[in-house]
Design a protein around this motif. Structure first.
Motif, short mmCIF file in Angstrom:
data_model
loop_
_atom_site.label_atom_id
_atom_site.label_comp_id
_atom_site.label_asym_id
_atom_site.label_seq_id
_atom_site.Cartn_x
_atom_site.Cartn_y
_atom_site.Cartn_z
N ARG A 171 -3.71 2.83 -18.97
CA ARG A 171 -5.07 2.63 -18.46
C ARG A 171 -5.40 1.14 -18.39
O ARG A 171 -6.39 0.64 -18.94
N ALA A 172 -4.54 0.43 -17.67
CA ALA A 172 -4.64 -1.03 -17.57
C ALA A 172 -5.28 -1.43 -16.24
O ALA A 172 -5.02 -0.79 -15.21
N PRO A 173 -6.09 -2.49 -16.23
CA PRO A 173 -6.80 -2.90 -15.01
C PRO A 173 -5.89 -3.62 -14.01
O PRO A 173 -5.63 -4.82 -14.12
N VAL A 174 -5.44 -2.86 -13.05
CA VAL A 174 -4.50 -3.34 -12.04
C VAL A 174 -5.03 -3.00 -10.65
O VAL A 174 -5.67 -1.96 -10.47
N ILE A 175 -4.75 -3.86 -9.70
CA ILE A 175 -4.88 -3.51 -8.28
C ILE A 175 -3.54 -3.77 -7.63
O ILE A 175 -3.08 -4.91 -7.55
N ILE A 176 -2.88 -2.70 -7.22
CA ILE A 176 -1.58 -2.80 -6.55
C ILE A 176 -1.80 -2.66 -5.05
O ILE A 176 -2.33 -1.64 -4.58
N SER A 177 -1.42 -3.69 -4.30
CA SER A 177 -1.53 -3.66 -2.84
C SER A 177 -0.16 -3.40 -2.24
O SER A 177 0.81 -4.10 -2.57
N ILE A 178 -0.07 -2.41 -1.38
CA ILE A 178 1.18 -2.09 -0.69
C ILE A 178 1.04 -2.55 0.75
O ILE A 178 0.24 -2.00 1.51
N TRP A 179 1.77 -3.60 1.11
CA TRP A 179 1.76 -4.09 2.50
C TRP A 179 2.74 -3.22 3.30
O TRP A 179 3.95 -3.33 3.15
N ASP A 180 2.23 -2.37 4.15
CA ASP A 180 3.06 -1.38 4.86
C ASP A 180 3.14 -1.72 6.34
O ASP A 180 2.21 -1.44 7.12
N ASP A 181 4.26 -2.33 6.75
CA ASP A 181 4.51 -2.57 8.17
C ASP A 181 5.55 -1.59 8.72
O ASP A 181 6.07 -1.78 9.81
N HIS A 182 5.85 -0.53 7.92
CA HIS A 182 6.69 0.59 8.32
C HIS A 182 8.18 0.25 8.42
O HIS A 182 8.97 1.09 8.89
N TYR A 183 8.56 -0.94 7.95
CA TYR A 183 9.98 -1.31 7.97
C TYR A 183 10.36 -1.98 6.67
O TYR A 183 9.53 -2.59 5.99
N GLY A 184 11.63 -1.87 6.31
CA GLY A 184 12.25 -2.66 5.26
C GLY A 184 13.43 -3.35 5.91
O GLY A 184 14.48 -2.73 6.12
N ILE A 185 13.28 -4.60 6.29
CA ILE A 185 14.19 -5.32 7.19
C ILE A 185 14.28 -4.48 8.47
O ILE A 185 13.29 -4.30 9.16
N SER A 186 15.44 -3.90 8.78
CA SER A 186 15.58 -3.15 10.03
C SER A 186 15.42 -1.64 9.85
O SER A 186 15.49 -0.90 10.83
N VAL A 187 15.20 -1.20 8.62
CA VAL A 187 15.19 0.23 8.32
C VAL A 187 13.74 0.73 8.27
O VAL A 187 12.92 0.23 7.51
N SER A 188 13.44 1.75 9.07
CA SER A 188 12.08 2.25 9.17
C SER A 188 11.73 3.13 7.98
O SER A 188 12.59 3.54 7.20
N ASN A 189 10.44 3.46 7.86
CA ASN A 189 9.95 4.29 6.76
C ASN A 189 10.60 5.66 6.73
O ASN A 189 10.62 6.32 5.68
N GLU A 190 11.10 6.11 7.84
CA GLU A 190 11.79 7.40 7.88
C GLU A 190 12.91 7.47 6.86
O GLU A 190 13.17 8.53 6.27
N HIS A 191 13.55 6.35 6.63
CA HIS A 191 14.67 6.29 5.68
C HIS A 191 14.28 5.65 4.36
O HIS A 191 15.14 5.44 3.50
N GLN A 192 13.00 5.35 4.18
CA GLN A 192 12.55 4.68 2.97
C GLN A 192 11.86 5.63 2.01
O GLN A 192 12.18 5.66 0.82
#
Length: 561
Positions: A219-240
């Motif tokens: 129960r720690a005060p955190v804000i986690i931001s996920i920057w989602d551009d749908h790719y990890g280098i050349s691999v799309s979210n379909e495979h992530q």
């Protein structure tokens, strides 16, 4: 968030249920334009930075283009005392909070070894790897509550997550342990938030899930931001990630209603300036006041230049995707919003953009000149030394070639100086020349300077360095009792906990059981569940928790069975 043209501002109010209403924040037109211009400047830094790599002035570049508007919004929720634990896309956030400048950004790109020019790592880290200093030169602590704080970025993806656990959990300890309230240089009643940022693809890694779970349990005060551009280098979210939707996978961590353990989870578009600000302020209020952790999934982000200077995204993105990214570029969308709200005219924005492009180019030139000027001076000194040797040597022609090669190098690099000196000494190795002694002395001094330039401060060099703690040898007498080893450890831990309230022990079986070998037997009952605590079987984040807590001024003892 309603924009009233006559009032020239966006007005705010608070709903009775504590939620952020559309009118919760006040942004006058001047602030909106300032935000847009900073985002535009950051984009130009990314575009120009890539060109600097391609032109040979830097070795590698990785940038935060496409993530600018979300980071402007995040900066509005960030307060002094807060900590960032992020990764290499966060340049706009650093500019917006004042923890970094565009000139320092370029200095790091060039690997400028002057810590005054490049304060994050003195040219030792890859570009866009940021940090702030928590210690004074003498090794004493700064007042962390009076400054914006940034833990040093790491290149391995996901490695920012384990320490995020400790950076956040420290706030809970400072709030709930009465004996810690006096340490006001580290915390003001535990109101500090740890902000974590991570890319969508890295959310597939184990460190992410282990840290998210640990933070929820603590129960720690955190804000986690996920920057989602749908790719990890050349691999799309379909495979992530499963179903290509990270926030859907995180639903099991969502808290029930307005009470109970768990996260507040938000989804917002990376181009929605208004929505981003509302979400970040709401998440920050929950985390700061009530220690409710939050996850903000920032979707529909873009990456206009691809992953890094190692390749181009045209190689793996479809024409349809590239067209979509151009249409939903966060700068383009914010510009359209500004025009729609009559905050500025197209002509005014064009003028701002021209001015800002010119300004960033001037900043780049200043950073490059500051980087190259002292190195060119060193090169001139080396050229003069080689010329002196050539005047006395029978190998003048060969030495002249060495000199011309060095003089003709378009970019001055210290490595080339060392190579030229070595070649010169090899050419005249059989000659007895008085100037050779001067050349050898220069080479020796040059090596010593570079050792300090590139290898100093790998460990603390202050008087408080752990390497300078004197050894205390054990003293025995005829009357010294024979005890079990765990009893000796137990006494040691008891003394440490009683002497210093900053000492916090935690780990597998440490709390209720007192450790499988009883080193902490009776300590939880004596000092409480927060100072001697059990954890789950999560070795990665046990170590990360200790690192983050130590960065907040605590003295953690972490145990892994």
């Amino acid at each position: 968030m309603a924009v009233t043209k006559s009032a020239k501002k966006t007005k705010t109010r608070q709903k009775s249920n504590g939620k952020i209403a559309p009118q919760d924040i006040a942004l006058d037109f001047g602030q909106i334009i300032e935000d847009y211009r900073l985002a535009f400047q950051s984009r130009q830094a990314s575009l120009i930075g890539r060109k600097e790599v391609m032109n040979g002035k830097a070795k590698f570049g990785i940038f935060g283009d496409g993530k600018e508007i979300a980071q402007i919004a995040m900066a509005k929720a960030f307060r002094k005392g807060d900590f960032r634990s992020g990764y290499y896309r966060d340049q706009t956030f650093m500019f917006a909070t004042g923890m970094g400048t565009i000139q320092e950004f370029f200095s790091q790109l060039y690997a400028h070894s002057d810590v005054e020019a490049e304060p994050f790592s003195a040219g030792r880290q890859m570009n866009n790897h940021f940090a702030s200093r928590s210690l004074n030169p003498d090794g004493s602590w700064k007042n962390l509550t009076e400054m914006y704080n940034c833990s040093a970025d790491l290149s391995p993806t996901g490695s920012q997550m384990p320490r995020l656990v400790g950076l956040a959990y420290a706030s809970r300890l400072y709030r709930e342990i009465k004996e810690l309230h006096k340490f006001s240089q580290f915390s003001k009643n535990g109101q500090e938030i740890a902000f974590g940022t991570i890319g969508n693809a890295t959310c597939a890694e184990g460190m992410f899930w282990e840290a998210v779970n640990a933070i929820g349990v603590l129960r720690a005060p955190v804000i986690i931001s996920i920057w989602d551009d749908h790719y990890g280098i050349s691999v799309s979210n379909e495979h992530q990630v499963t179903n290509e939707n990270i926030s859907a996978l995180l639903e099991g961590f969502r808290r029930n209603g307005n009470s109970g353990d768990g996260y507040e989870i938000f989804c917002v578009k990376g181009w929605d300036y208004e929505g981003l600000i509302r979400v970040y302020l709401e998440a920050a209020d929950l985390a700061r006041q009530h220690h409710v952790p939050a996850i903000i999934h920032v979707d529909e982000m873009t990456q206009p230049q691809g992953h890094s200077t190692s390749g181009s995204h045209e190689r793996y993105k479809s024409k349809e995707r590239l067209t979509w990214e151009e249409e939903f570029d966060c700068l383009r969308k914010m510009r359209e919003w500004i025009l729609d709200k009559d905050i500025a005219t197209a002509e005014q924005l064009d003028q701002y953009e021209q001015e800002d492009t010119k300004q960033v180019m001037q900043i780049r030139d200043a950073a490059w000149e500051a980087f190259q000027a002292p190195i060119r001076e060193e090169r001139n000194l080396v050229l003069n030394l080689i010329e002196q040797v050539a005047r006395e040597s029978s190998h003048a022609a060969e030495l002249g070639q060495i000199k011309n090669r060095l003089a003709g190098t378009p970019i001055a690099i210290r490595r080339n100086f060392a190579q030229a000196i070595r070649e010169t000494l090899m050419v005249v190795r059989d000659e007895s020349l008085p100037v050779k002694a001067q050349l050898r002395e220069w080479k020796k001094a040059f090596a010593k300077e570079n050792e300090a330039r590139y290898s100093s401060h790998l460990y603390s060099e202050s008087e408080q360095s752990a390497l300078k703690v004197p050894e205390v040898k054990p003293v025995y007498s005829e009357e010294s009792p024979t005890v079990n080893g765990f009893e000796l450890l137990n006494s040691c831990f008891d003394t440490a906990l009683s002497r210093n309230p900053l000492v916090i022990a935690f780990g597998e079986d440490v709390g209720f059981l007192g450790g499988v070998n009883q080193g902490f037997r009776g300590m939880q009952k004596k000092y409480g569940e927060l100072r001697v605590a059990d954890t789950g079987i999560r070795e990665c984040t046990i170590l990360g928790q200790a690192i983050g807590m130590a960065m907040r001024g605590l003295r953690p003892i972490a145990e892994i069975q």
